[in-house]
Design an enzyme around this catalytic site. Structure first.
Site, short mmCIF file in Angstrom:
data_model
loop_
_atom_site.label_atom_id
_atom_site.label_comp_id
_atom_site.label_asym_id
_atom_site.label_seq_id
_atom_site.Cartn_x
_atom_site.Cartn_y
_atom_site.Cartn_z
CG HIS A 103 44.11 49.90 43.67
ND1 HIS A 103 45.07 48.94 44.69
CD2 HIS A 103 44.29 49.23 42.37
CE1 HIS A 103 45.47 48.79 44.02
NE2 HIS A 103 45.23 48.29 42.48
CG HIS A 163 46.39 41.10 43.27
ND1 HIS A 163 47.49 40.83 43.84
CD2 HIS A 163 46.70 42.87 42.51
CE1 HIS A 163 48.04 41.67 42.91
NE2 HIS A 163 47.52 42.71 42.81
#
Ligand code: G3P
Ligand code: MG
Length: 247
Positions: free
Chosen positions: A15, A57
């Site tokens: 991730h 992100h």
């Protein structure tokens, strides 16, 4: 289902690289994932003001670079001068914000596959979907498995499909909505990625029985991964891929 599928997505995907071990969405995090034995990584992509695809992100810079402002308001040169590693640990101080091109070169060197999540800044969904997909279409390293695009946003997914119909796409959701199938079909998605906490065995079964690969984020406990695999989940996305059983 006529859409292409990526071959061989492994059961464990790192991730944001391997963000339990290194600062998310950096080249260091991708290197760390490979060092942990991961074969695929997920990372997040968006655009700089001047239209370059970067790994990042949040819409805002603060959490991972310490400076104020929005990613979408900065040009690439400005973004690449920021420290995207020091917030995580002093050992990573000076780690830059990578471009997707730089990440692809590292993936090629390491032989890693990738799930490229597209997280457009507000108002740039169409442009971001198109630019990320075009870059993947034109410059994805030969020899790596076909990448997998994912997004929570239908406009982004549609733009990616129009630009690069041959690159497979996954729909991201938190809980699986009742109309999951229609939403997947609208965006031409061939896989569903959901948050594991909201998943139920019956909803998992419905997706799997319909023939769609189901993958879950963010799974960091080995027992939970085993439970999800037992429900038919094909892969889990993990901050700590080293903790999880490989299949
Ligand atoms: O792609 C799975 C996961 O990364 C989605 O959530 O917020 O970590 O990008 P987020
Ligand atoms: Mg993500």
């Amino acid at each position: 289902m006529t859409e292409p599928r990526p071959a061989g997505v492994p059961a464990v995907i790192g991730h944001r690289g391997a963000c339990g071990h290194a600062p998310e969405n950096t080249l260091a995090s991708i290197h760390k994932a490979a060092a942990l034995g991961v074969r695929w990584v997920e990372f997040d992509t968006k655009l700089s003001r001047d239209g370059h695809v970067i790994l990042f992100h949040d819409d805002k810079l603060k959490r991972t670079t310490g400076v104020r402002g929005a990613v979408a308001d900065r040009d690439l040169a400005d973004l690449q001068a920021l420290d995207a590693g020091g917030w995580y640990a002093s050992a990573f101080k000076g780690e830059p914000v990578p471009t997707l091109r730089q990440a692809m070169a590292v993936l090629a060197g390491l032989g890693l596959g990738a799930n490229v999540e597209i997280k457009a800044s507000p108002g740039r969904e169409d442009e971001t979907g198109r630019m990320v997909a075009t870059l993947l279409r034109d410059e994805w390293p030969a020899g790596l498995p076909v990448p997998l695009i994912s997004s929570f946003d239908p406009v982004t997914l549609a733009a990616a499909r129009d630009a690069a119909p041959d690159i497979p796409r996954a729909l991201l959701v938190f809980g699986i909505p009742r109309d999951w199938r229609r939403r997947m079909e609208d965006a031409g998605c061939t896989a569903l990625h959901c948050r594991h906490r909201e998943l139920t065995p019956s909803r998992a079964r419905a997706v799997v029985d319909a023939g769609f690969p189901l993958r879950c984020f963010t799974v960091n406990e080995p027992q939970r991964a085993e439970t999800l695999y037992g429900w038919g989940v094909q892969a889990v996305i993990s901050d700590h891929p080293d903790r999880l059983p490989r299949r």
